[in-house]
Design a protein around this motif. Structure first.
Motif, PDB file in Angstrom:
ATOM      1  N   LEU A  25     -45.985 -15.444  30.251  1.00 27.25           N
ATOM      2  CA  LEU A  25     -46.647 -16.744  30.107  1.00 27.25           C
ATOM      3  C   LEU A  25     -46.924 -17.083  28.642  1.00 27.25           C
ATOM      4  O   LEU A  25     -47.118 -18.249  28.294  1.00 27.25           O
ATOM      5  N   ASN A  26     -46.931 -16.064  27.769  1.00 22.14           N
ATOM      6  CA  ASN A  26     -47.176 -16.279  26.345  1.00 22.14           C
ATOM      7  C   ASN A  26     -45.907 -16.198  25.508  1.00 22.14           C
ATOM      8  O   ASN A  26     -45.955 -16.326  24.294  1.00 22.14           O
ATOM      9  N   HIS A  27     -44.763 -15.974  26.150  1.00 19.54           N
ATOM     10  CA  HIS A  27     -43.500 -15.854  25.428  1.00 19.54           C
ATOM     11  C   HIS A  27     -43.111 -17.219  24.856  1.00 19.54           C
ATOM     12  O   HIS A  27     -43.242 -18.242  25.521  1.00 19.54           O
ATOM     13  N   PRO A  28     -42.613 -17.254  23.607  1.00 18.70           N
ATOM     14  CA  PRO A  28     -42.274 -18.540  22.979  1.00 18.70           C
ATOM     15  C   PRO A  28     -41.240 -19.358  23.755  1.00 18.70           C
ATOM     16  O   PRO A  28     -41.243 -20.587  23.693  1.00 18.70           O
ATOM     17  N   ALA A  29     -40.369 -18.718  24.501  1.00 15.15           N
ATOM     18  CA  ALA A  29     -39.354 -19.454  25.267  1.00 15.15           C
ATOM     19  C   ALA A  29     -39.972 -20.159  26.471  1.00 15.15           C
ATOM     20  O   ALA A  29     -39.398 -21.102  27.009  1.00 15.15           O
ATOM     21  N   THR A  53     -43.837 -29.264  31.563  1.00 15.15           N
ATOM     22  CA  THR A  53     -44.273 -29.555  32.918  1.00 15.15           C
ATOM     23  C   THR A  53     -43.632 -28.537  33.843  1.00 15.15           C
ATOM     24  O   THR A  53     -42.419 -28.344  33.816  1.00 15.15           O
ATOM     25  N   PHE A  54     -44.459 -27.875  34.627  1.00 15.05           N
ATOM     26  CA  PHE A  54     -43.960 -26.886  35.575  1.00 15.05           C
ATOM     27  C   PHE A  54     -43.344 -27.577  36.788  1.00 15.05           C
ATOM     28  O   PHE A  54     -43.797 -28.644  37.203  1.00 15.05           O
ATOM     29  N   ALA A  96     -45.119 -23.113  39.091  1.00 20.35           N
ATOM     30  CA  ALA A  96     -46.554 -23.093  39.391  1.00 20.35           C
ATOM     31  C   ALA A  96     -46.877 -21.945  40.344  1.00 20.35           C
ATOM     32  O   ALA A  96     -47.898 -21.258  40.183  1.00 20.35           O
ATOM     33  N   TRP A  97     -46.023 -21.689  41.321  1.00 24.67           N
ATOM     34  CA  TRP A  97     -46.236 -20.582  42.263  1.00 24.67           C
ATOM     35  C   TRP A  97     -46.176 -19.240  41.535  1.00 24.67           C
ATOM     36  O   TRP A  97     -47.026 -18.375  41.725  1.00 24.67           O
ATOM     37  N   ILE A  98     -45.202 -19.075  40.663  1.00 19.38           N
ATOM     38  CA  ILE A  98     -45.095 -17.828  39.888  1.00 19.38           C
ATOM     39  C   ILE A  98     -46.314 -17.671  38.988  1.00 19.38           C
ATOM     40  O   ILE A  98     -46.862 -16.577  38.851  1.00 19.38           O
TER      41      ILE A  98
END
Length: 140
Positions: A18-22, A29-30, A35-37
């Protein structure tokens, strides 16, 4: 889609993704799958205390405690879309929502209105590969 076979099995995904630059980009927008992941990654792996404001919340395995506004911001959605998606997940029996186990100074919080809501991932253990685990740590 006739003849399409669903894949089975697991992949290991670090919460750090979740913090990875990619992935962690401004104004993203998810989709619903993202959003589930996100919900799966935010859920507690083990029972723990979670501080929200001046309250300490006891989260059990598979639970998370975030406001709709926090999730909407994280997903790049409006609050109404976030609420509708959570309603959908609840109807599909993917999550359940309820009051958390609020504690203050080691004692339960008395007033129900002061206790934040939690989301519980239904069948959370089915999303976890428990093979090769010992005392909560990976082997190898």
């Amino acid at each position: 889609m006739k003849g399409l076979k669903l894949m089975e099995g697991y992949i290991k995904i670090s919460r750090a993704i979740l913090n990875h630059p990619a992935v962690n980009k401004r104004n993203r927008t998810f989709c619903e799958a993202s959003a589930w992941i996100w919900l799966l990654l935010e859920a507690s792996f083990a029972e723990r205390d979670f501080n929200i404001g001046d309250q300490k919340i006891r989260l059990n395995r598979g639970e998370l405690c975030h406001s709709v506004s926090y999730m909407a911001e994280a997903w790049g959605w409006k609050q109404s879309r976030t609420r509708h998606y959570l309603d959908k997940l609840e109807k599909l029996n993917c999550i359940s929502r309820g009051k958390s186990h609020g504690i203050s100074d080691g004692k339960p919080i008395g007033k129900s209105a002061d206790i934040p809501n939690t989301i519980k991932i239904v069948n959370y253990d089915e999303y976890q590969d428990m093979s090769g685990k010992s005392n909560g740590k990976s082997e190898g």
